[in-house]
Design an enzyme around this catalytic site. Structure first.
Site, mmCIF file in Angstrom:
data_model
loop_
_atom_site.group_PDB
_atom_site.id
_atom_site.type_symbol
_atom_site.label_atom_id
_atom_site.label_comp_id
_atom_site.label_asym_id
_atom_site.label_seq_id
_atom_site.Cartn_x
_atom_site.Cartn_y
_atom_site.Cartn_z
ATOM 1 N N TYR A 5 8.810 16.024 0.732
ATOM 2 C CA TYR A 5 8.657 17.349 0.114
ATOM 3 C C TYR A 5 8.568 17.260 -1.402
ATOM 4 C CZ TYR A 5 8.530 19.326 4.571
ATOM 5 O OH TYR A 5 8.098 19.617 5.820
ATOM 6 N N LYS A 47 3.590 29.865 3.785
ATOM 7 C CA LYS A 47 2.746 29.392 2.686
ATOM 8 C C LYS A 47 1.275 29.501 3.049
ATOM 9 C CE LYS A 47 5.689 27.320 -0.179
ATOM 10 N NZ LYS A 47 5.562 27.449 -1.597
ATOM 11 N N ASP A 58 7.075 21.815 -26.374
ATOM 12 C CA ASP A 58 7.069 20.462 -25.816
ATOM 13 C C ASP A 58 8.106 20.417 -24.705
ATOM 14 O OD1 ASP A 58 7.040 17.589 -25.393
ATOM 15 O OD2 ASP A 58 6.139 17.424 -27.379
ATOM 16 N N ARG A 76 1.612 1.399 15.189
ATOM 17 C CA ARG A 76 1.212 1.219 13.800
ATOM 18 C C ARG A 76 1.689 -0.142 13.289
ATOM 19 N NH1 ARG A 76 5.623 4.986 10.574
ATOM 20 N NH2 ARG A 76 4.487 4.251 8.768
ATOM 21 N N THR A 121 6.648 26.862 6.131
ATOM 22 C CA THR A 121 5.347 26.234 5.891
ATOM 23 C C THR A 121 4.230 27.183 6.310
ATOM 24 O OG1 THR A 121 6.412 24.134 6.396
ATOM 25 C CG2 THR A 121 4.015 24.121 6.241
ATOM 26 N N HIS A 181 13.118 11.955 3.841
ATOM 27 C CA HIS A 181 12.503 13.226 4.194
ATOM 28 C C HIS A 181 12.367 14.160 2.995
ATOM 29 C CE1 HIS A 181 10.509 16.141 6.508
ATOM 30 N NE2 HIS A 181 11.224 17.004 5.827
ATOM 31 N N HIS A 205 0.844 -1.202 0.000
ATOM 32 C CA HIS A 205 0.000 0.000 0.000
ATOM 33 C C HIS A 205 0.877 1.250 0.000
ATOM 34 C CE1 HIS A 205 -2.867 3.080 1.137
ATOM 35 N NE2 HIS A 205 -2.170 3.325 2.232
ATOM 36 N N GLU A 220 11.968 13.245 0.150
ATOM 37 C CA GLU A 220 10.892 12.612 -0.614
ATOM 38 C C GLU A 220 9.519 13.157 -0.215
ATOM 39 O OE1 GLU A 220 10.536 10.578 -3.100
ATOM 40 O OE2 GLU A 220 8.435 9.991 -2.834
ATOM 41 N N SER A 223 -1.376 27.048 -5.329
ATOM 42 C CA SER A 223 -1.052 28.451 -5.594
ATOM 43 C C SER A 223 -1.553 28.920 -6.954
ATOM 44 C CB SER A 223 0.466 28.671 -5.523
ATOM 45 O OG SER A 223 0.957 28.214 -4.296
ATOM 46 N N SER A 230 13.272 6.133 -13.655
ATOM 47 C CA SER A 230 12.192 6.883 -14.282
ATOM 48 C C SER A 230 12.071 8.275 -13.668
ATOM 49 C CB SER A 230 10.885 6.103 -14.118
ATOM 50 O OG SER A 230 9.787 6.949 -14.315
ATOM 51 N N SER A 231 12.129 8.353 -12.346
ATOM 52 C CA SER A 231 12.003 9.654 -11.683
ATOM 53 C C SER A 231 13.146 10.576 -12.047
ATOM 54 C CB SER A 231 12.032 9.486 -10.165
ATOM 55 O OG SER A 231 10.810 9.036 -9.719
ATOM 56 N N HIS A 245 14.797 13.180 12.237
ATOM 57 C CA HIS A 245 13.607 13.284 13.105
ATOM 58 C C HIS A 245 12.722 12.042 12.980
ATOM 59 C CE1 HIS A 245 11.531 15.691 9.654
ATOM 60 N NE2 HIS A 245 11.287 14.426 9.501
ATOM 61 N N HIS A 246 13.028 11.178 12.018
ATOM 62 C CA HIS A 246 12.309 9.904 11.945
ATOM 63 C C HIS A 246 12.969 8.862 12.837
ATOM 64 C CE1 HIS A 246 9.762 11.113 8.545
ATOM 65 N NE2 HIS A 246 10.800 11.836 8.189
ATOM 66 N N TRP A 264 7.010 0.265 3.981
ATOM 67 C CA TRP A 264 7.536 1.024 2.834
ATOM 68 C C TRP A 264 8.899 1.634 3.170
ATOM 69 C CZ3 TRP A 264 8.582 6.262 1.572
ATOM 70 C CH2 TRP A 264 8.377 7.179 2.605
HETATM 71 C C1 HEM Z 1 5.450 21.228 9.179
HETATM 72 C C2 HEM Z 1 5.999 20.337 8.456
HETATM 73 C C3 HEM Z 1 6.306 18.932 8.914
HETATM 74 C C4 HEM Z 1 6.959 18.512 10.031
HETATM 75 C C5 HEM Z 1 7.568 19.389 11.100
HETATM 76 C C6 HEM Z 1 6.973 17.066 9.997
HETATM 77 C C7 HEM Z 1 7.550 16.261 10.961
HETATM 78 C C8 HEM Z 1 7.526 14.891 10.960
HETATM 79 C C9 HEM Z 1 8.166 14.053 11.929
HETATM 80 C C10 HEM Z 1 8.983 14.539 13.123
HETATM 81 C C11 HEM Z 1 7.919 12.762 11.595
HETATM 82 C C12 HEM Z 1 8.431 11.515 12.305
HETATM 83 C C13 HEM Z 1 7.427 11.017 13.253
HETATM 84 C C14 HEM Z 1 7.787 9.679 13.810
HETATM 85 O O1 HEM Z 1 8.009 8.719 13.050
HETATM 86 O O2 HEM Z 1 7.840 9.590 15.048
HETATM 87 C C15 HEM Z 1 7.119 12.771 10.415
HETATM 88 C C16 HEM Z 1 6.659 11.642 9.778
HETATM 89 C C17 HEM Z 1 6.170 11.656 8.501
HETATM 90 N N1 HEM Z 1 5.860 12.765 7.765
HETATM 91 FE FE1 HEM Z 1 6.002 14.699 8.375
HETATM 92 N N2 HEM Z 1 6.337 16.621 8.897
HETATM 93 C C18 HEM Z 1 5.924 17.729 8.195
HETATM 94 C C19 HEM Z 1 5.268 17.725 6.978
HETATM 95 C C20 HEM Z 1 5.121 16.601 6.201
HETATM 96 C C21 HEM Z 1 4.741 16.617 4.814
HETATM 97 C C22 HEM Z 1 4.445 17.850 4.015
HETATM 98 C C23 HEM Z 1 4.701 15.331 4.404
HETATM 99 C C24 HEM Z 1 4.372 14.718 3.061
HETATM 100 C C25 HEM Z 1 3.587 15.175 2.192
HETATM 101 C C26 HEM Z 1 5.042 14.507 5.531
HETATM 102 C C27 HEM Z 1 5.097 13.138 5.481
HETATM 103 C C28 HEM Z 1 5.483 12.347 6.518
HETATM 104 C C29 HEM Z 1 5.532 10.909 6.455
HETATM 105 C C30 HEM Z 1 5.204 10.034 5.230
HETATM 106 C C31 HEM Z 1 5.944 10.464 7.701
HETATM 107 C C32 HEM Z 1 6.047 9.020 8.198
HETATM 108 C C33 HEM Z 1 7.092 8.221 7.572
HETATM 109 C C34 HEM Z 1 7.061 6.814 8.101
HETATM 110 O O3 HEM Z 1 7.592 6.562 9.187
HETATM 111 O O4 HEM Z 1 6.482 5.952 7.434
HETATM 112 N N3 HEM Z 1 5.292 15.314 6.603
HETATM 113 N N4 HEM Z 1 6.890 14.089 10.044
HETATM 114 CU CU LIG Z 2 10.491 13.811 7.746
#
Ligand code: HEM
Ligand SMILES: [Cu+2]
Ligand SMILES: [Cu+2]
Lengths: 376, 526
Positions: free
Chosen positions: B251, B325, B99, B444, B322, B247, B70, B249, B262, B163-164, B296-297, B135
């Site tokens: 963005y 924006k 083009d 999770r 952010t 990370h 998924h 990614e 926008s 591809s990307s 931070h992950h 994932w």
């Molecule tokens: C204000 C902006 C953001 C901050 C400060 C932020 C912060 C964080 C932090 C600290 C985590 C880790 C949490 C943990 O695993 O304990 C996290 C996880 C995640 N964030 Fe954000 N985030 C932000 C915006 C975004 C955006 C814009 C996206 C994507 C469109 C995003 C996608 C994700 C994803 C996919 C995870 C989980 C990844 C995983 O463990 O599978 N975040 N974020």
């Molecule tokens: Cu992150």
């Protein structure tokens, strides 16, 4: 499921949430406040940031909804054409920055506190295995006490043939016991893949990583049972390796530890005694259900592991069977259980596998056979 | 130039051999929608199993295969290709180019995707099953302890990465070289800006991901021990490498979405974007910061406290651009003349829900608090608010907004509005309660859970079925529009829409801007 049930299923949570929001009970919707000092600090930090976000959110969304309601084309609102204002843009960059500094200060102090593992009175080595925890109480005189802690929820509850108990999936056969008001340090590592040891109410979550030893600590002020789970995906049964911590008085703890030590001696003695087939089968069934069933199935039909019913190993040479049980099968999920259970338990479970599920070999494996097999 | 005015080839060869940016864009968009449905089907299986405590439908091992596929399919198959498709369609039309700069490579970057995903999906039928390590595929679960199909997963990732990278090189080359005379950088629509920056992020981090999977391959088949502690390697190294890609990614996923929003909010506010320049700078700032926050992950892996503090402060900083924006979008709406056609509804939905996701992001950035949040449903709620309500909502808005220009026909507005409201409500029923169960302690990636989480999980599952069903409405609306929608005669389509793409005929002819358009020399945005 009938339509009525679905409506009830929908209404239940909505009401539960509403009541929880109003009265703060029912379904838990917030972080556990925690019983420890660090836990309380983390909770306060969480609430502080949550409220800051709520206040900013209310402000931002009010402006937006005001605009949505009053600045509609359908109300004949004429669009202004203003844009760009250096003053406003500086303000909305600097003010959030200052708010962030306000958050960073308490966050830093809480983090430093959580990292301060000095001066612990008790050290417990926690090792993650697929899918159980091993606890080893480190002793200055080398008299370590160690045991495995397995999920004790029966498969019949998991597969819905029996009503689920109150602590469904959060209960173990042997909990880890710690004394209250004592700084306990956990040293965490893993035997196979990465696991993570988490107990929300004592605010400890730390990854258990093979080849590394991580540190965490707690000092629990209240007696009680604190439950948690593994929080790092560690394979098929990741959802089935809970943590159960019993915080007890110092006296109870000392007595418990002494009993564990005595147990170790008794087990060594038991290994020289012969047991009857019935005794071995009863014990073996318990060991099998706790340790082997996840992979070999409730009826020995197999799963992650091969079938035990009709297995050439279980029906064949006893030495080979002991070999598999004690040393495992390299490169597969079949671990070396020799170091993970007493010789009595090993003898019992091997006997059980050779006589249950229609494997009626009639063979008896005694603890002494295990001891001899290990000697080679 | 005269003999270049030809239409598309006939039959299948039109699609196989095409170098036309519109055809390729269309294929990307349909492909990503197909992946969205496939990834959605996996999600339905997950939510069905989690409907009640206890194991009902699938086995735990298969459940993990579902969560893994998924995530992979949604991130790499649905969201990323959809924005590449949008870039293909819109960037040339927005900058007045005939083009993409590298049309043959463009054909390749699309056509290697379907085999890549076929390979990934085929793992489901292999001995030992599909990848089941999430994932994020942390080693050693994804190396020593993985099913044999992991090798196919590695090759699939390589293909998607290639591809990307080709797609981004093409976008960079197009934006840098193909702008119509007078289309200066600071006149480019924000969608083009955000994609330009995204493309640089992609070129920087996709090779890192390729490195990570190659090291896995070596560990599995060639006896190395990059990630195996037993051989002197380091499992945590994997996480550093993965998140150095991972990370940025996130963005990569959200910046083009910012671009779309926008474009659309000013159109339906009938008012120019409040701070064009600051939006560009904020995008660049976010892109820069995204390289220095990856750990931070990994707050719970046991980093030294100094590292923990650095990553916490850097992550908190991301909230500033952010916020800029969000404030900008709202100031754009302020005192405009708003109307609420479906694209605008999805953008407002984006604005509300993405902001909530940003707030939870800020909460997660606080390291000690993250000790309690990490790897719980709270994180799942966070990233679905930013990825689904962020990226997917904005992509949906984009389809409704530009579909009349692409097809020359108008979608059914009522059905579009119903789609929005059902999605919005379904989404929130699904993911809002996940904040609660996460805070209350539900990890999770588990197939079964303790009884105190039962009510909210059931609610979540019901919401997921509602959200899932609403996408069928979307598919129907799009097909009905293309086949028999009301014809659009106005080139501009929306009275407030600005930009070169609205100056070409409707539907957009097969070739546009073979002669560069004249660009108004006065500063467009300021
Ligand atoms: C204000 C902006 C953001 C901050 C400060 C932020 C912060 C964080 C932090 C600290 C985590 C880790 C949490 C943990 O695993 O304990 C996290 C996880 C995640 N964030 Fe954000 N985030 C932000 C915006 C975004 C955006 C814009 C996206 C994507 C469109 C995003 C996608 C994700 C994803 C996919 C995870 C989980 C990844 C995983 O463990 O599978 N975040 N974020
Ligand atoms: Cu992150
Ligand atoms: Cu686990």
């Amino acid at each position: 499921m009938s339509f009525g049930n679905i409506i009830r299923a929908l209404a239940g949570p909505v009401l539960a949430f509403a009541s929880a929001a109003v009265f703060g009970q029912g379904n838990q919707v917030n972080m556990a406040k925690g019983v420890t000092e660090v836990g309380a600090e983390i909770y306060d930090l969480h609430m502080l940031i949550l409220w800051i976000c709520v206040v900013i959110g209310v402000g931002v969304f009010s402006v937006m909804f005001y605009s949505i309601i009053y600045h509609r084309k359908s109300r004949g609102h004429e669009p202004a054409q203003f844009h760009e204002s250096t003053k406003v843009e500086i303000a909305w960059t600097v003010v959030p920055f200052l708010i962030l500094i306000g958050m960073a200060v308490p966050a830093t102090s809480t983090l430093l506190e959580a990292y301060n593992t000095d001066d612990a009175e008790i050290d417990i080595l926690v090792t993650g295995y697929q899918w159980k925890w091993k606890y080893e109480y480190l002793d200055e005189n080398g008299e370590n006490v160690s045991f495995f802690s397995n999920l004790s929820t029966p498969q019949s509850e998991i597969y819905n043939s029996q009503t689920k108990g109150e602590n469904y999936l959060l209960e173990v056969d042997e909990p880890v016991v710690i004394p209250v008001d004592t700084k306990v340090r956990f040293l965490l590592t893993a035997n196979d893949v990465i696991h993570s040891w988490w107990v929300p109410e004592i605010a400890v979550k730390k990854d258990a990583i093979p080849g590394f030893i991580n540190e965490a600590w707690t000092k629990v002020p209240e007696q009680g049972i604190y439950r948690g789970q593994c929080t790092e995906l560690c394979g098929a049964y990741h959802g089935f390796m809970p943590v159960e911590v019993h915080a007890v008085s110092r006296e109870e703890y000392d007595a418990w530890l002494a009993a564990k030590r005595a147990d170790k001696v008794a087990q060594a003695a038991a290994a020289s005694q012969a047991l009857s087939l019935d005794e071995l089968m009863a014990k073996g069934e318990a060991v099998y259900n706790a340790q082997c069933m996840a992979c070999h199935g409730m009826n020995g039909e197999g799963g992650v592991g091969k079938a035990i019913a009709g297995s050439p190993v279980a029906l064949g040479d006893i030495g080979r069977h002991l070999d598999v049980g004690i040393k495992g099968v390299a490169g597969t999920a079949m671990q070396a259980f020799g170091g993970q259970m007493s010789d009595v338990d090993m003898a019992a479970v091997i006997t059980y596998q050779r006589n249950a599920f229609g494997n009626n070999t009639g063979d008896i494996v005694q603890p002494s056979d295990v001891v001899n097999h290990k000697k080679g | 130039m005269g003999d270049h005015h030809h239409g598309p080839a006939k039959g299948l060869s039109r699609w196989l051999f095409t170098t036309n940016h519109k055809d390729i864009g269309t294929m990307y968009l349909w492909f990503s929608f197909a992946m969205f449905i496939l990834g959605g089907a996996f999600a339905m299986i997950i939510r069905a199993e989690l409907f009640q405590p206890g194991m009902q439908l699938v086995e735990p091992g298969f459940f993990n295969q579902m969560t893994t596929l998924h995530g992979l399919v949604m991130v790499f198959g649905a969201i990323m290709p959809s924005f590449v498709g949008l870039a293909n369609w819109m960037i040339p039309m927005m900058i007045g180019a005939p083009d993409m700069a590298l049309p043959r490579m463009n054909n390749w970057s699309f056509w290697i995707l379907p085999p890549g995903f076929l390979m990934l999906a085929s793992t489901l039928f292999m001995e030992g099953g599909a990848p089941a390590f999430g994932w994020t595929f942390y080693a050693p679960l994804s190396t020593t302890y993985a099913a044999p199909s992991v090798t196919f997963f590695i090759f699939a990732i390589h293909i998607l990465g290639v591809s990307s990278i080709m797609g981004s090189i093409n976008i960079i080359a197009t934006v840098m070289n193909m702008r119509a005379p007078g289309m200066t950088y600071m006149k480019m629509p924000l969608f083009v800006w955000t994609w330009l920056i995204t493309a640089f992020l992609l070129v920087a981090v996709m090779p890192v991901l390729a490195g990570a999977v190659t090291m896995m391959l070596m560990d599995i088949h060639f006896g190395t021990s990059f990630f195996s502690a037993a051989g002197g390697g380091d499992p945590v190294l994997f996480q550093h490498i993965f998140w150095f890609f991972g990370h940025p990614e996130v963005y990569i996923i959200i910046l083009p979405a910012f671009g779309v929003v926008s474009q659309i909010i000013p159109a339906f506010s009938r008012k120019p974007l409040f701070g064009y320049a600051s939006m560009v700078y904020a995008t660049a700032a976010i892109a820069f910061l995204s390289f220095i926050v990856w750990a931070h992950h990994m707050y719970t892996v046991g980093m030294p406290v100094a590292g923990e503090l650095f990553f916490m402060y850097a992550t908190m900083l991301i909230a500033v651009p952010t916020g800029v924006k969000v404030f900008n979008w709202i100031s754009t709406m302020w005192r405009g003349a708003l109307s609420f056609e479906t694209p605008m509804l999805f953008c407002i939905g984006f604005l509300v829900l993405f902001t909530i996701g940003g707030f939870t992001g800020l909460m997660l950035s606080i390291a000690p608090a993250d000790f309690q949040y990490h790897d719980t449903y709270f994180v799942v709620a966070h990233f679905h608010y930013v990825m689904v309500a962020g990226a997917v909502f904005s992509m949906t808005a984009a389809v409704y907004y530009w579909l009349p220009k692409w097809s020359g026909r108008m979608y059914n507005e009522n059905m579009g509005k119903i789609h929005f409201w059902v999605s919005f409500i379904g989404f929130n029923i699904t993911f809002f309660p996940q904040h609660f169960v996460g805070l209350a302690g539900m990890p999770r990636r588990i197939p079964d859970y303790a009884l105190q989480f039962a009510d909210f999980n059931m609610m979540s599952s019901i919401g997921a079925f509602i959200y899932g069903a609403s996408q069928i409405l979307f598919l129907y609306n799009v097909i009905a529009t293309i086949v028999s929608g009301k014809r659009v005669t106005d080139d501009r389509v929306w009275d407030g829409a600005e930009g070169l793409e609205w100056t070409v005929a409707t539907p957009a002819p097969y070739h546009t801007f073979e002669v560069p358009p004249a660009i108004d020399p006065t500063p467009a945005h300021g």
